[in-house]
Design a protein around this motif. Sequence first.
Motif, PDB file in Angstrom:
ATOM      1  N   VAL A  28       0.811  -1.212   0.000  1.00 52.11           N
ATOM      2  CA  VAL A  28       0.000   0.000   0.000  1.00 52.11           C
ATOM      3  C   VAL A  28       0.847   1.266   0.000  1.00 52.11           C
ATOM      4  CG1 VAL A  28      -2.007  -1.083   1.017  1.00 52.11           C
ATOM      5  CG2 VAL A  28      -0.273  -0.120   2.508  1.00 52.11           C
ATOM      6  N   GLN A  29       2.131   1.153  -0.202  1.00 54.13           N
ATOM      7  CA  GLN A  29       2.978   2.338  -0.327  1.00 54.13           C
ATOM      8  C   GLN A  29       2.931   2.790  -1.783  1.00 54.13           C
ATOM      9  OE1 GLN A  29       4.319   3.959   2.214  1.00 54.13           O
ATOM     10  NE2 GLN A  29       3.546   2.411   3.599  1.00 54.13           N
TER      11      GLN A  29
ATOM     12  N   GLY B 203      -6.446   5.287  -8.677  1.00 58.83           N
ATOM     13  CA  GLY B 203      -7.230   4.148  -9.161  1.00 58.83           C
ATOM     14  C   GLY B 203      -7.081   2.938  -8.257  1.00 58.83           C
ATOM     15  N   GLU B 204      -5.858   2.679  -7.810  1.00 56.38           N
ATOM     16  CA  GLU B 204      -5.612   1.555  -6.904  1.00 56.38           C
ATOM     17  C   GLU B 204      -6.300   1.787  -5.556  1.00 56.38           C
ATOM     18  OE1 GLU B 204      -1.264  -0.024  -8.393  1.00 56.38           O
ATOM     19  OE2 GLU B 204      -1.363   1.884  -7.307  1.00 56.38           O
ATOM     20  N   VAL B 205      -6.297   3.028  -5.091  1.00 52.78           N
ATOM     21  CA  VAL B 205      -6.971   3.349  -3.831  1.00 52.78           C
ATOM     22  C   VAL B 205      -8.477   3.177  -3.988  1.00 52.78           C
ATOM     23  CG1 VAL B 205      -7.468   5.209  -2.187  1.00 52.78           C
ATOM     24  CG2 VAL B 205      -5.135   4.837  -2.984  1.00 52.78           C
ATOM     25  N   ALA B 206      -8.994   3.562  -5.136  1.00 53.17           N
ATOM     26  CA  ALA B 206     -10.424   3.387  -5.393  1.00 53.17           C
ATOM     27  C   ALA B 206     -10.802   1.909  -5.309  1.00 53.17           C
ATOM     28  CB  ALA B 206     -10.791   3.968  -6.758  1.00 53.17           C
TER      29      ALA B 206
ATOM     30  N   LEU C  22     -10.390  16.853   3.395  1.00 50.96           N
ATOM     31  CA  LEU C  22     -10.708  15.819   4.378  1.00 50.96           C
ATOM     32  C   LEU C  22      -9.547  14.886   4.689  1.00 50.96           C
ATOM     33  CD1 LEU C  22     -14.325  14.927   3.211  1.00 50.96           C
ATOM     34  CD2 LEU C  22     -13.592  16.604   4.912  1.00 50.96           C
ATOM     35  N   PHE C  23      -8.474  14.957   3.913  1.00 46.48           N
ATOM     36  CA  PHE C  23      -7.305  14.142   4.224  1.00 46.48           C
ATOM     37  C   PHE C  23      -6.499  14.809   5.330  1.00 46.48           C
ATOM     38  CE2 PHE C  23      -8.222  12.445   0.017  1.00 46.48           C
ATOM     39  CZ  PHE C  23      -8.022  11.099   0.225  1.00 46.48           C
ATOM     40  N   LEU C  24      -5.713  14.019   6.026  1.00 50.57           N
ATOM     41  CA  LEU C  24      -4.909  14.541   7.124  1.00 50.57           C
ATOM     42  C   LEU C  24      -3.641  15.230   6.639  1.00 50.57           C
ATOM     43  CD1 LEU C  24      -5.258  11.612   9.679  1.00 50.57           C
ATOM     44  CD2 LEU C  24      -6.572  13.750   9.516  1.00 50.57           C
ATOM     45  N   ARG C  25      -3.357  15.075   5.383  1.00 50.81           N
ATOM     46  CA  ARG C  25      -2.152  15.682   4.815  1.00 50.81           C
ATOM     47  C   ARG C  25      -2.453  16.022   3.363  1.00 50.81           C
ATOM     48  NH1 ARG C  25       1.690  11.644   2.086  1.00 50.81           N
ATOM     49  NH2 ARG C  25       0.273  10.006   1.416  1.00 50.81           N
ATOM     50  N   ASP C  26      -1.636  16.852   2.785  1.00 46.77           N
ATOM     51  CA  ASP C  26      -1.717  17.069   1.347  1.00 46.77           C
ATOM     52  C   ASP C  26      -1.212  15.793   0.681  1.00 46.77           C
ATOM     53  OD1 ASP C  26      -2.646  19.675   1.613  1.00 46.77           O
ATOM     54  OD2 ASP C  26      -0.628  20.533   1.561  1.00 46.77           O
ATOM     55  N   ILE C  27      -1.976  15.285  -0.250  1.00 45.59           N
ATOM     56  CA  ILE C  27      -1.575  14.065  -0.945  1.00 45.59           C
ATOM     57  C   ILE C  27      -0.459  14.440  -1.919  1.00 45.59           C
ATOM     58  CG2 ILE C  27      -2.314  12.179  -2.457  1.00 45.59           C
ATOM     59  CD1 ILE C  27      -3.528  12.136   0.413  1.00 45.59           C
TER      60      ILE C  27
ATOM     61  N   ARG D 175      -0.403   3.847   3.257  1.00 42.31           N
ATOM     62  CA  ARG D 175      -1.235   3.046   4.171  1.00 42.31           C
ATOM     63  C   ARG D 175      -2.072   3.916   5.102  1.00 42.31           C
ATOM     64  NH1 ARG D 175      -3.637  -1.794   4.634  1.00 42.31           N
ATOM     65  NH2 ARG D 175      -4.900  -1.378   6.434  1.00 42.31           N
ATOM     66  N   ALA D 176      -1.480   4.960   5.639  1.00 39.35           N
ATOM     67  CA  ALA D 176      -2.215   5.839   6.554  1.00 39.35           C
ATOM     68  C   ALA D 176      -3.394   6.496   5.844  1.00 39.35           C
ATOM     69  CB  ALA D 176      -1.286   6.898   7.144  1.00 39.35           C
ATOM     70  N   ASP D 177      -3.233   6.824   4.567  1.00 42.52           N
ATOM     71  CA  ASP D 177      -4.335   7.407   3.800  1.00 42.52           C
ATOM     72  C   ASP D 177      -5.482   6.403   3.656  1.00 42.52           C
ATOM     73  OD1 ASP D 177      -2.897   9.836   3.299  1.00 42.52           O
ATOM     74  OD2 ASP D 177      -1.844   8.835   1.644  1.00 42.52           O
ATOM     75  N   LEU D 178      -5.131   5.136   3.398  1.00 42.11           N
ATOM     76  CA  LEU D 178      -6.164   4.103   3.274  1.00 42.11           C
ATOM     77  C   LEU D 178      -6.913   3.908   4.585  1.00 42.11           C
ATOM     78  CD1 LEU D 178      -4.519   1.294   1.118  1.00 42.11           C
ATOM     79  CD2 LEU D 178      -6.227   2.980   0.436  1.00 42.11           C
ATOM     80  N   ASP D 179      -6.186   3.871   5.685  1.00 38.56           N
ATOM     81  CA  ASP D 179      -6.827   3.719   6.991  1.00 38.56           C
ATOM     82  C   ASP D 179      -7.766   4.894   7.260  1.00 38.56           C
ATOM     83  OD1 ASP D 179      -5.379   1.386   7.336  1.00 38.56           O
ATOM     84  OD2 ASP D 179      -3.875   2.304   8.644  1.00 38.56           O
TER      85      ASP D 179
END
Length: 135
Positions: A3-4, A9-12, A30-35, A47-51
Amino acid sequence: MDVQGLSIGEVAVATGLSVHALRFFEREGLFLRDIPRSASGRRVFDRADLDWLGLLNRLRESGMPIAAIREFAALVAAGPGNEAERLKLLRRHEDDVRAKIEELHACLDVVQAKVVAYGRHLDAGTAQGVWSPRG
């Protein structure tokens, strides 16, 4: 699955969220950081973004308004020191979800009563004309 460095598309695929929803979440802050972006300009998730997306999606699916999700995300992103505010927001949402569940139980009771009534009429051969507008 590694997940790194996942693409949008993969996240979707991994989250069940549409690419459109993911872009919306990003636009809404809504994300905790700028992607971060790759050299070619593509979003790179970890991984943290997915969680985090898993939680956001549950909050959204359970009816939390985007404004409240935005507030929660801002509190989490701000870091330690506002945990009491986060808890208050989550408790308020928990109360709302419990109230919705109670409403749904009341609706289910009515539907179940109608299922039983129609079942009895069908079994007795008296279903024709039940609640007919011409009956």
